[in-house]
Motif scaffolding. Structure first.
Motif, PDB file in Angstrom:
ATOM      1  N   UNK A   1      32.756  46.480  28.652  1.00  0.00           N
ATOM      2  CA  UNK A   1      32.075  45.405  29.756  1.00  0.00           C
ATOM      3  C   UNK A   1      31.671  45.094  31.152  1.00  0.00           C
ATOM      4  N   UNK A   2      33.039  44.602  31.165  1.00  0.00           N
ATOM      5  CA  UNK A   2      32.810  44.209  32.277  1.00  0.00           C
ATOM      6  C   UNK A   2      33.257  45.396  33.508  1.00  0.00           C
ATOM      7  N   UNK A   3      33.509  46.800  33.503  1.00  0.00           N
ATOM      8  CA  UNK A   3      33.855  47.649  34.215  1.00  0.00           C
ATOM      9  C   UNK A   3      32.458  47.939  33.312  1.00  0.00           C
ATOM     10  N   UNK A   4      31.102  48.031  32.890  1.00  0.00           N
ATOM     11  CA  UNK A   4      30.160  48.685  33.389  1.00  0.00           C
ATOM     12  C   UNK A   4      29.490  48.147  34.126  1.00  0.00           C
ATOM     13  N   UNK A   5      29.801  47.186  34.173  1.00  0.00           N
ATOM     14  CA  UNK A   5      28.881  45.535  35.006  1.00  0.00           C
ATOM     15  C   UNK A   5      29.273  46.277  36.060  1.00  0.00           C
ATOM     16  N   UNK A   6      30.377  46.230  36.360  1.00  0.00           N
ATOM     17  CA  UNK A   6      31.140  46.260  38.440  1.00  0.00           C
ATOM     18  C   UNK A   6      30.463  48.066  39.169  1.00  0.00           C
ATOM     19  N   UNK A   7      30.833  49.067  37.660  1.00  0.00           N
ATOM     20  CA  UNK A   7      30.088  50.160  38.924  1.00  0.00           C
ATOM     21  C   UNK A   7      28.962  50.374  38.563  1.00  0.00           C
ATOM     22  N   UNK A   8      28.300  50.196  37.279  1.00  0.00           N
ATOM     23  CA  UNK A   8      26.861  50.721  36.634  1.00  0.00           C
ATOM     24  C   UNK A   8      26.295  49.641  37.615  1.00  0.00           C
ATOM     25  N   UNK A   9      25.967  48.458  37.579  1.00  0.00           N
ATOM     26  CA  UNK A   9      25.138  47.796  38.043  1.00  0.00           C
ATOM     27  C   UNK A   9      25.280  47.420  39.322  1.00  0.00           C
TER      28      UNK A   9
ATOM     29  N   UNK B   1      43.932  54.024  42.458  1.00  0.00           N
ATOM     30  CA  UNK B   1      44.710  53.901  41.013  1.00  0.00           C
ATOM     31  C   UNK B   1      44.054  52.974  39.601  1.00  0.00           C
ATOM     32  N   UNK B   2      43.288  51.886  40.860  1.00  0.00           N
ATOM     33  CA  UNK B   2      43.452  50.867  39.456  1.00  0.00           C
ATOM     34  C   UNK B   2      42.052  51.295  38.717  1.00  0.00           C
ATOM     35  N   UNK B   3      40.964  52.045  39.312  1.00  0.00           N
ATOM     36  CA  UNK B   3      39.813  52.308  38.959  1.00  0.00           C
ATOM     37  C   UNK B   3      39.583  52.965  37.447  1.00  0.00           C
ATOM     38  N   UNK B   4      40.870  54.589  37.615  1.00  0.00           N
ATOM     39  CA  UNK B   4      41.051  54.644  36.716  1.00  0.00           C
ATOM     40  C   UNK B   4      42.183  54.357  35.214  1.00  0.00           C
TER      41      UNK B   4
ATOM     42  N   UNK C   1      37.899  38.599  35.317  1.00  0.00           N
ATOM     43  CA  UNK C   1      37.116  37.779  36.600  1.00  0.00           C
ATOM     44  C   UNK C   1      37.269  38.640  37.551  1.00  0.00           C
ATOM     45  N   UNK C   2      37.776  38.952  38.358  1.00  0.00           N
ATOM     46  CA  UNK C   2      37.586  39.868  39.308  1.00  0.00           C
ATOM     47  C   UNK C   2      37.581  41.212  39.136  1.00  0.00           C
ATOM     48  N   UNK C   3      37.739  41.640  37.836  1.00  0.00           N
ATOM     49  CA  UNK C   3      35.960  42.966  37.933  1.00  0.00           C
ATOM     50  C   UNK C   3      34.084  42.957  38.338  1.00  0.00           C
ATOM     51  N   UNK C   4      34.846  41.655  37.551  1.00  0.00           N
ATOM     52  CA  UNK C   4      33.395  40.572  37.930  1.00  0.00           C
ATOM     53  C   UNK C   4      32.842  40.669  38.666  1.00  0.00           C
ATOM     54  N   UNK C   5      33.756  40.028  39.636  1.00  0.00           N
ATOM     55  CA  UNK C   5      33.806  39.224  41.052  1.00  0.00           C
ATOM     56  C   UNK C   5      33.016  40.715  41.879  1.00  0.00           C
ATOM     57  N   UNK C   6      33.332  41.531  41.928  1.00  0.00           N
ATOM     58  CA  UNK C   6      33.380  42.762  42.761  1.00  0.00           C
ATOM     59  C   UNK C   6      31.413  43.380  42.577  1.00  0.00           C
ATOM     60  N   UNK C   7      31.613  43.004  40.904  1.00  0.00           N
ATOM     61  CA  UNK C   7      29.956  43.132  40.533  1.00  0.00           C
ATOM     62  C   UNK C   7      29.289  42.006  41.336  1.00  0.00           C
ATOM     63  N   UNK C   8      29.620  40.773  41.656  1.00  0.00           N
ATOM     64  CA  UNK C   8      28.548  40.123  41.777  1.00  0.00           C
ATOM     65  C   UNK C   8      28.599  40.867  43.010  1.00  0.00           C
ATOM     66  N   UNK C   9      29.470  40.595  44.230  1.00  0.00           N
ATOM     67  CA  UNK C   9      29.735  40.911  45.545  1.00  0.00           C
ATOM     68  C   UNK C   9      28.787  42.132  45.982  1.00  0.00           C
ATOM     69  N   UNK C  10      28.661  43.340  45.208  1.00  0.00           N
ATOM     70  CA  UNK C  10      27.780  44.278  45.419  1.00  0.00           C
ATOM     71  C   UNK C  10      27.794  45.026  46.332  1.00  0.00           C
ATOM     72  N   UNK C  11      27.636  45.956  46.989  1.00  0.00           N
ATOM     73  CA  UNK C  11      27.203  46.729  48.362  1.00  0.00           C
ATOM     74  C   UNK C  11      26.086  45.670  48.840  1.00  0.00           C
ATOM     75  N   UNK C  12      25.244  46.284  50.343  1.00  0.00           N
ATOM     76  CA  UNK C  12      24.158  46.032  51.225  1.00  0.00           C
ATOM     77  C   UNK C  12      23.645  47.193  51.495  1.00  0.00           C
ATOM     78  N   UNK C  13      22.478  47.186  51.159  1.00  0.00           N
ATOM     79  CA  UNK C  13      21.693  48.785  50.781  1.00  0.00           C
ATOM     80  C   UNK C  13      21.273  49.552  52.482  1.00  0.00           C
ATOM     81  N   UNK C  14      22.381  50.494  52.733  1.00  0.00           N
ATOM     82  CA  UNK C  14      22.224  51.274  53.665  1.00  0.00           C
ATOM     83  C   UNK C  14      21.014  51.385  54.211  1.00  0.00           C
TER      84      UNK C  14
END
Length: 242
Positions: A167-175, A150-153, A110-123
């Protein structure tokens, strides 16, 4: 056009919220009462009552648990992380955690998916090299954050054994990164800095790969002076050559 200072502040706020589970996306917002039952009726106060048997989940407790999960992951890793440890760190009982998530796997997903949804604004600095430089500055801070470092690796190691985490990491890191990269490329194409129709997958690899390699895989304690500026300049040249 967004200035460097404005964009850095906005992006840093987003990254901080993603890493720690705090901020507007995690906390939610309060709305002023304007509908039925929001005020009081003269001579008689109205109070909303929760349905019988319904559990009222306090948002401050939920946020404390989210933060505790990030801290626990950084401290002991996913394999050794436990609901008991999370509850102790959050200052709540185990029941409070189980009311929200049925297992540590679902909690982390749930937390990893939330990071993916939040995303970053494009500069939006007005140039491809400037956009890349700003992206690298913010991403570097995020990747080198003690918690994220510590968490990502650790989660990547777990992803090799657990398809759900993979699957969750794929969404969070790539998408999450894909949306930002696409925005940077689209803006550069509109300015005529890169040609229309370049491979977005290849662009993402060029933009994200080098910094991730150095910060997460090699885990350099400190980036060389001028590294981010040089990386932005080299990446911009590579994208223009596609």
């Amino acid at each position: 056009m967004t200035t460097n200072a404005d964009a850095t502040g906005t992006m840093n706020g987003t990254v901080t919220g993603a890493v720690t589970g705090t901020g507007a996306a995690a906390k939610g917002g309060k709305r002023s009462g304007t509908g039925p039952g929001a005020g009081t009726v003269p001579g008689k106060a109205r109070r909303r009552r929760a349905p019988a048997g319904a559990a009222v989940l306090r948002e401050d407790v939920t946020e404390a648990i989210r933060l505790a999960v990030f801290e626990e992951l950084a401290a002991v890793g996913y394999a050794r992380m436990s609901i008991e440890g999370i509850a102790r760190r959050a200052g709540v009982g185990k029941t409070a955690v189980y009311r929200r998530w049925r297992s540590k796997l679902h909690l982390v997903l749930d937390l990893v998916s939330a990071v993916a949804v939040q995303g970053l604004p494009a500069p939006d600095t007005g140039s491809l090299e400037g956009d890349l430089r700003l992206l690298y500055e913010v991403t570097s801070r995020a990747l080198r954050h003690p918690v994220a470092g510590q968490i990502i690796p650790d989660l990547q190691a777990e992803a090799a054994r657990n398809p759900e985490i993979a699957d969750a990491m794929q969404k969070a890191l790539r998408e999450g990164q894909q949306g930002v990269a696409n925005g940077i490329v689209a803006a550069a194409a509109a300015r005529g800095e890169v040609r229309e129709g370049i491979s977005l997958d290849l662009a993402l690899d060029l933009m994200s790969g080098p910094l991730y390699w150095r910060a997460v895989v090699v885990r350099s304690p400190k980036l060389p002076k001028g590294y981010l500026a040089s990386l932005a300049r080299a990446t911009a040249a590579a994208l223009k050559a596609l």
